[in-house]
Design an enzyme around this catalytic site. Structure first.
Site, PDB file in Angstrom:
ATOM      1  N   SER A  63       0.821  -1.211   0.000  1.00 14.14           N
ATOM      2  CA  SER A  63       0.000   0.000   0.000  1.00 14.14           C
ATOM      3  C   SER A  63       0.858   1.266   0.000  1.00 14.14           C
ATOM      4  O   SER A  63       2.024   1.242   0.414  1.00 14.14           O
ATOM      5  CB  SER A  63      -0.887  -0.004   1.243  1.00 14.14           C
ATOM      6  OG  SER A  63      -0.070  -0.073   2.386  1.00 14.14           O
TER       7      SER A  63
ATOM      8  N   GLU B 143       6.294  -0.486  -5.414  1.00 12.31           N
ATOM      9  CA  GLU B 143       5.184  -0.895  -6.285  1.00 12.31           C
ATOM     10  C   GLU B 143       3.916  -0.762  -5.454  1.00 12.31           C
ATOM     11  O   GLU B 143       3.611  -1.626  -4.633  1.00 12.31           O
ATOM     12  CB  GLU B 143       5.387  -2.353  -6.746  1.00 12.31           C
ATOM     13  CG  GLU B 143       6.634  -2.572  -7.589  1.00 12.31           C
ATOM     14  CD  GLU B 143       6.505  -2.043  -9.007  1.00 12.31           C
ATOM     15  OE1 GLU B 143       5.363  -1.842  -9.475  1.00 12.31           O
ATOM     16  OE2 GLU B 143       7.546  -1.807  -9.649  1.00 12.31           O
TER      17      GLU B 143
ATOM     18  N   CYS C 245      -3.959  -5.090  -7.795  1.00 14.87           N
ATOM     19  CA  CYS C 245      -3.519  -3.681  -7.753  1.00 14.87           C
ATOM     20  C   CYS C 245      -3.870  -2.939  -9.026  1.00 14.87           C
ATOM     21  O   CYS C 245      -4.129  -1.744  -8.996  1.00 14.87           O
ATOM     22  CB  CYS C 245      -2.016  -3.615  -7.506  1.00 14.87           C
ATOM     23  SG  CYS C 245      -1.064  -4.532  -8.708  1.00 14.87           S
TER      24      CYS C 245
HETATM   25  P1  NAD Z   1       0.517  -3.644   2.904  1.00 13.00           P
HETATM   26  O1  NAD Z   1       1.171  -2.353   2.570  1.00 13.00           O
HETATM   27  O2  NAD Z   1      -0.390  -3.690   4.064  1.00 13.00           O
HETATM   28  O3  NAD Z   1       1.596  -4.791   3.134  1.00 13.00           O
HETATM   29  C1  NAD Z   1       2.659  -5.051   2.251  1.00 13.00           C
HETATM   30  C2  NAD Z   1       3.863  -5.561   3.007  1.00 13.00           C
HETATM   31  O4  NAD Z   1       4.272  -4.580   3.936  1.00 13.00           O
HETATM   32  C3  NAD Z   1       3.610  -6.834   3.798  1.00 13.00           C
HETATM   33  O5  NAD Z   1       4.693  -7.712   3.612  1.00 13.00           O
HETATM   34  C4  NAD Z   1       3.524  -6.362   5.256  1.00 13.00           C
HETATM   35  O6  NAD Z   1       4.017  -7.304   6.156  1.00 13.00           O
HETATM   36  C5  NAD Z   1       4.411  -5.131   5.243  1.00 13.00           C
HETATM   37  N1  NAD Z   1       3.978  -4.124   6.216  1.00 13.00           N
HETATM   38  C6  NAD Z   1       2.701  -3.829   6.590  1.00 13.00           C
HETATM   39  N2  NAD Z   1       2.680  -2.833   7.494  1.00 13.00           N
HETATM   40  C7  NAD Z   1       3.977  -2.493   7.709  1.00 13.00           C
HETATM   41  C8  NAD Z   1       4.628  -1.522   8.548  1.00 13.00           C
HETATM   42  N3  NAD Z   1       3.938  -0.720   9.356  1.00 13.00           N
HETATM   43  N4  NAD Z   1       5.986  -1.463   8.509  1.00 13.00           N
HETATM   44  C9  NAD Z   1       6.695  -2.271   7.703  1.00 13.00           C
HETATM   45  N5  NAD Z   1       6.123  -3.215   6.906  1.00 13.00           N
HETATM   46  C10 NAD Z   1       4.803  -3.327   6.907  1.00 13.00           C
HETATM   47  O7  NAD Z   1      -0.232  -4.073   1.551  1.00 13.00           O
HETATM   48  P2  NAD Z   1      -1.107  -5.344   1.248  1.00 13.00           P
HETATM   49  O8  NAD Z   1      -2.376  -5.288   2.036  1.00 13.00           O
HETATM   50  O9  NAD Z   1      -0.279  -6.582   1.355  1.00 13.00           O
HETATM   51  O10 NAD Z   1      -1.441  -5.132  -0.299  1.00 13.00           O
HETATM   52  C11 NAD Z   1      -2.452  -4.278  -0.732  1.00 13.00           C
HETATM   53  C12 NAD Z   1      -1.896  -3.009  -1.342  1.00 13.00           C
HETATM   54  O11 NAD Z   1      -0.787  -3.280  -2.155  1.00 13.00           O
HETATM   55  C13 NAD Z   1      -2.902  -2.337  -2.257  1.00 13.00           C
HETATM   56  O12 NAD Z   1      -2.808  -0.935  -2.095  1.00 13.00           O
HETATM   57  C14 NAD Z   1      -2.439  -2.714  -3.640  1.00 13.00           C
HETATM   58  O13 NAD Z   1      -2.825  -1.843  -4.672  1.00 13.00           O
HETATM   59  C15 NAD Z   1      -0.966  -2.729  -3.451  1.00 13.00           C
HETATM   60  N6  NAD Z   1      -0.347  -3.605  -4.439  1.00 13.00           N
HETATM   61  C16 NAD Z   1       0.444  -3.074  -5.398  1.00 13.00           C
HETATM   62  C17 NAD Z   1       1.002  -3.893  -6.356  1.00 13.00           C
HETATM   63  C18 NAD Z   1       1.872  -3.367  -7.456  1.00 13.00           C
HETATM   64  O14 NAD Z   1       2.488  -4.185  -8.122  1.00 13.00           O
HETATM   65  N7  NAD Z   1       1.968  -2.077  -7.656  1.00 13.00           N
HETATM   66  C19 NAD Z   1       0.730  -5.255  -6.327  1.00 13.00           C
HETATM   67  C20 NAD Z   1      -0.088  -5.758  -5.323  1.00 13.00           C
HETATM   68  C21 NAD Z   1      -0.619  -4.938  -4.373  1.00 13.00           C
END
Ligand code: NAD
Length: 456
Positions: A188, A209, A243
């Site tokens: 995110s 990403e 995404c």
């Molecule tokens: P997220 O940001 O919650 O988590 C992603 C990763 O970050 C996980 O491995 C998690 O353990 C880690 N993380 C979470 N909180 C953290 C913190 N406070 N400090 C450090 N690390 C932390 O995202 P998600 O729920 O896994 O995925 C959904 C989001 O990702 C959506 O916004 C989606 O659009 C985006 N996304 C983008 C792509 C792309 O290729 N651009 C692909 C898939 C998903």
């Protein structure tokens, strides 16, 4: 294993120069492909347990893309890793000029849960293909897939080279306290900012990403049936947890009614009328996201769908109508199977409204009119997209994939990924037999005149 010890081991291994040998890298890529092939059943079972993803969707949306990238790297990394000669400017005569690609070092790849294999393994494989070592931290939300990746990789690779660390925020924070040579994050935008801040402490290069609200334009001259069919597939694939899924529709008001009917018809054909919808359709990853999404379904604006089953975490494909940019559903990325439809009368005004939002990860344009297509392509900034299709741009190793602005920075897939994990070292290489002395003191007007003549 402690993070520090793991990192030190990887740095030591990287410094041994083993990974600079391209044949070593190719061997490792082949090994990963064999391991994934041998363990495909385990992979299918794990992801099905996590959120009901079928073997079909797992192969098409995850494994096939991983295999394709591995094949592309095996075929090309020898060529990409060679130093490249470039022209030498006159001031440096006689000399050779060349660029040497080199790996960055120890990389940390942090994955998201929605395509848990692809979004973890493609960047990890890309980093290895470019000659880096990798610590991979998959998302803790897709518990089983994280576990199965850790088992397969950690049982078959030395932790000095490629290692999976499982865990959530705490573990990621511990990793981020250390200095890596490259951070690659998928997730995110809000967490992306945390990653960027952590990287800044060590001036580590970062690829982010991220997500965003991807607009999908449907113009009056489009092929309505085909447009609807392609959008329904792209939106409800992975139950909208993609995404690059079309986040919302902007449809010309003259075809709104016909287009909505086509959407409903396709949803019925591919999902709702099926005996067991869950066979071809995914669950929402967890109850937190289920509850967040349920609240976004405004009953006053419901066009079709809206069926909810909290125990199974299922939300039926849903379309909302009479939506405006002010509605709740238009404030953040939806990331679920709800499709809001906004009808528009004035394209310039609509483009202006889209521009007021953060730059999206993707944009899709359905029309037969080149002028209109080119207008949107030229006026809107977004990561990438498609004309008369959705999502599929990410399936090509030839197209760099990534966002812009709040939807991300940097890109990968194919050569773009190799570049992301490489540094290009520029070299001037001179012999001793000649030296033009004009750059040395004492400076003079004549020398300056000659230099100007050479440089201008
Ligand atoms: P997220 O940001 O919650 O988590 C992603 C990763 O970050 C996980 O491995 C998690 O353990 C880690 N993380 C979470 N909180 C953290 C913190 N406070 N400090 C450090 N690390 C932390 O995202 P998600 O729920 O896994 O995925 C959904 C989001 O990702 C959506 O916004 C989606 O659009 C985006 N996304 C983008 C792509 C792309 O290729 N651009 C692909 C898939 C998903």
């Amino acid at each position: 294993m402690e993070v520090e010890a793991l990192l030190n081991q990887q740095r030591l291994f990287f410094n041994s120069n083993k990974t600079k040998d391209v044949s070593f890298r190719i061997e490792q890529l082949k090994k990963i492909k064999t391991l994934l092939k041998e363990n495909e059943t385990l992979l299918y079972d794990a992801i099905y347990e996590d959120f009901g993803k079928s073997e079909f969707e797992t192969y098409v949306g995850e494994l096939s893309l991983i295999y394709q990238e591995i094949n592309h790297f095996i075929k090309n990394i020898k060529r990409w890793s060679k130093q490249k000669k470039v022209c030498t400017s006159l001031v440096n005569f006689p000399a050779k000029s060349y660029i040497i690609p080199e790996p960055l070092g120890v990389s940390l790849v942090i994955g998201a849960w929605n395509y848990p294999f692809q979004l973890s393994l493609v960047p990890a494989i890309t980093a290895l293909a470019a000659g880096n070592t990798v610590i991979l931290k998959p998302s803790e939300l897709s518990v089983k897939t994280s576990k199965v990746m850790a088992e397969i990789i950690n049982n078959n690779f030395s932790s000095h080279y490629f290692h999976v660390v499982e865990g959530g925020v705490e573990k990621t924070t511990a990793l981020l306290n250390h200095r890596f040579d490259k951070l690659f994050f998928t997730g995110s935008t809000s967490v992306g900012k945390i990653i960027y801040k952590a990287a800044a402490k060590h001036l580590t290069p970062v690829t982010l990403e991220l997500g965003g609200k991807s607009p999908t334009f449907v113009f009056a001259d489009t092929d309505i049936k085909m447009t609807s069919k392609r959008i329904v597939w792209a939106k409800f694939l992975n139950a909208g947890q993609t995404c690059v899924a079309p986040d919302y529709i902007l449809v010309d008001h003259t075809i709104e009614k016909e287009f909505l009917e086509a959407l409903k018809n396709d949803i019925d054909t591919y999902y709702t009328n099926k005996k067991d919808i869950a066979e071809n359709y995914l669950r929402i990853i967890n109850t937190k996201n289920f509850d967040r999404l349920s609240k976004l379904i405004n009953p006053d604006k419901l066009y079709c769908g809206g069926g909810l089953d909290r125990d199974k975490r299922l939300i039926n494909p849903t379309v909302l109508q009479n939506i405006s940019f002010e509605d709740d559903i238009m404030q953040d990325e939806i990331f679920g199977p709800i499709l809001p439809v906004i009808s528009f009368t004035n394209l310039d005004e609509t483009i202006k409204q889209v521009k007021e939002k953060p730059k999206p990860l993707s944009c899709y344009i359905y029309s037969k009119n080149r002028k209109i297509i080119n207008k949107v392509l030229k006026e809107l900034s977004f990561g990438g997209g498609a004309v008369n299709d959705s999502v599929m741009h990410l399936s090509s190793s030839k197209l760099p994939f990534g966002g812009v602005g709040l939807s991300g920075m940097g890109s990968y897939h194919g050569k773009a990924g190799f570049d992301t994990f490489s540094h290009y070292k520029s070299i001037i290489d001179k012999p001793f037999w000649f030296e033009a002395n004009i750059k040395y003191a004492p400076y003079s007007k004549t020398k300056l005149k000659l230099i100007k003549w050479l440089l201008e």
